[in-house]
Design a protein around this motif. Structure first.
Motif, short mmCIF file in Angstrom:
data_model
loop_
_atom_site.label_atom_id
_atom_site.label_comp_id
_atom_site.label_asym_id
_atom_site.label_seq_id
_atom_site.Cartn_x
_atom_site.Cartn_y
_atom_site.Cartn_z
N THR A 31 -2.45 70.33 63.10
CA THR A 31 -1.59 71.06 63.39
C THR A 31 -1.79 72.43 62.46
N THR A 32 -1.29 72.96 63.25
CA THR A 32 -2.04 74.83 62.34
C THR A 32 -0.15 75.04 62.22
N GLY A 33 0.00 75.64 61.09
CA GLY A 33 1.53 75.90 60.88
C GLY A 33 1.40 77.73 60.43
N ILE A 34 2.22 78.20 61.65
CA ILE A 34 2.50 79.69 61.27
C ILE A 34 3.87 80.26 61.28
N TYR A 35 4.07 81.78 60.20
CA TYR A 35 4.90 82.22 59.82
C TYR A 35 4.15 84.21 60.39
N PHE A 36 5.64 84.36 60.49
CA PHE A 36 4.92 86.00 60.68
C PHE A 36 6.38 87.03 60.31
N ASP A 42 -9.40 80.68 67.96
CA ASP A 42 -8.00 81.39 69.03
C ASP A 42 -6.75 81.68 69.30
N PHE A 43 -6.09 80.29 69.05
CA PHE A 43 -4.53 80.98 68.67
C PHE A 43 -4.69 81.77 67.52
N HIS A 64 3.56 77.17 65.75
CA HIS A 64 2.02 76.16 64.69
C HIS A 64 1.51 75.85 66.36
N TYR A 65 0.65 75.68 66.38
CA TYR A 65 -0.75 75.33 66.71
C TYR A 65 -1.43 73.42 67.30
N GLN A 66 -1.40 72.64 67.82
CA GLN A 66 -1.88 71.32 67.59
C GLN A 66 -3.20 71.67 68.88
N GLY A 67 -3.98 70.84 68.65
CA GLY A 67 -5.50 70.57 68.76
C GLY A 67 -6.73 70.01 68.35
N LYS A 68 -6.95 69.20 68.35
CA LYS A 68 -8.39 69.19 67.59
C LYS A 68 -9.78 69.43 67.79
#
Length: 147
Positions: A14-19, A40-41, A29-33
């Motif tokens: 999981t990649t966490g994002i704050y803007f 891309d996200f 956030h983006y979750q993937g393998k």
């Protein structure tokens, strides 16, 4: 005023994002393998938010056993070349140390709270955030000199 995109990257989790843009704040956030999908996200967020500063958590820990670390390192490399005015990194050990101080109560940040118990956890200004979004916010907080 800077538009800041702060990232707690993961190549296979999981990649966490704050803007942050002035008073505007968003968590994501983006979750993937697959690390390419994380990339891309992040690229889609750069196109949408057009940040002037990109902050991300980095590590120099190298574990040669497993593709997760290799995927993370590939993702970290791609962040450096995104079309953003300033790209800066914050060491993972600083993020972990700050989180430890917050959990132990030796450090407080107005608006950031942790409540123990099921269904509780971290919140920023009364908005519930995931641990990955928290890490992205802590990266922002540690790199806030760019604001």
């Amino acid at each position: 005023m800077n538009r800041i995109l702060s990232i707690d990257p993961s190549g296979t989790g999981t990649t966490g994002i704050y803007f942050k843009n002035g008073k505007q704040e968003k968590f994501n956030h983006y979750q993937g393998k697959e690390w390419q999908k994380h990339y891309d996200f992040i690229v889609s967020l750069v196109k949408t938010y057009q940040p002037t500063v990109l902050l991300y958590e980095h590590t120099n820990f190298i574990n040669t056993k497993g593709k997760d670390m290799t995927s993370l390192l590939k993702l970290l490399g791609t962040l450096e070349v995104l079309p953003v005015e300033k790209v800066k990194s914050v060491p993972v050990n600083q993020v972990k140390a700050l989180k430890t101080k917050l959990l132990s109560g030796t450090k407080t940040i107005a608006g950031l709270e942790f409540k123990k118990g099921r269904g509780k956890g971290w919140s920023w200004k009364n908005q519930r955030i995931s641990i990955h979004e928290l890490d992205a916010w802590l990266v922002y907080w540690l790199g806030r000199e760019y604001e």
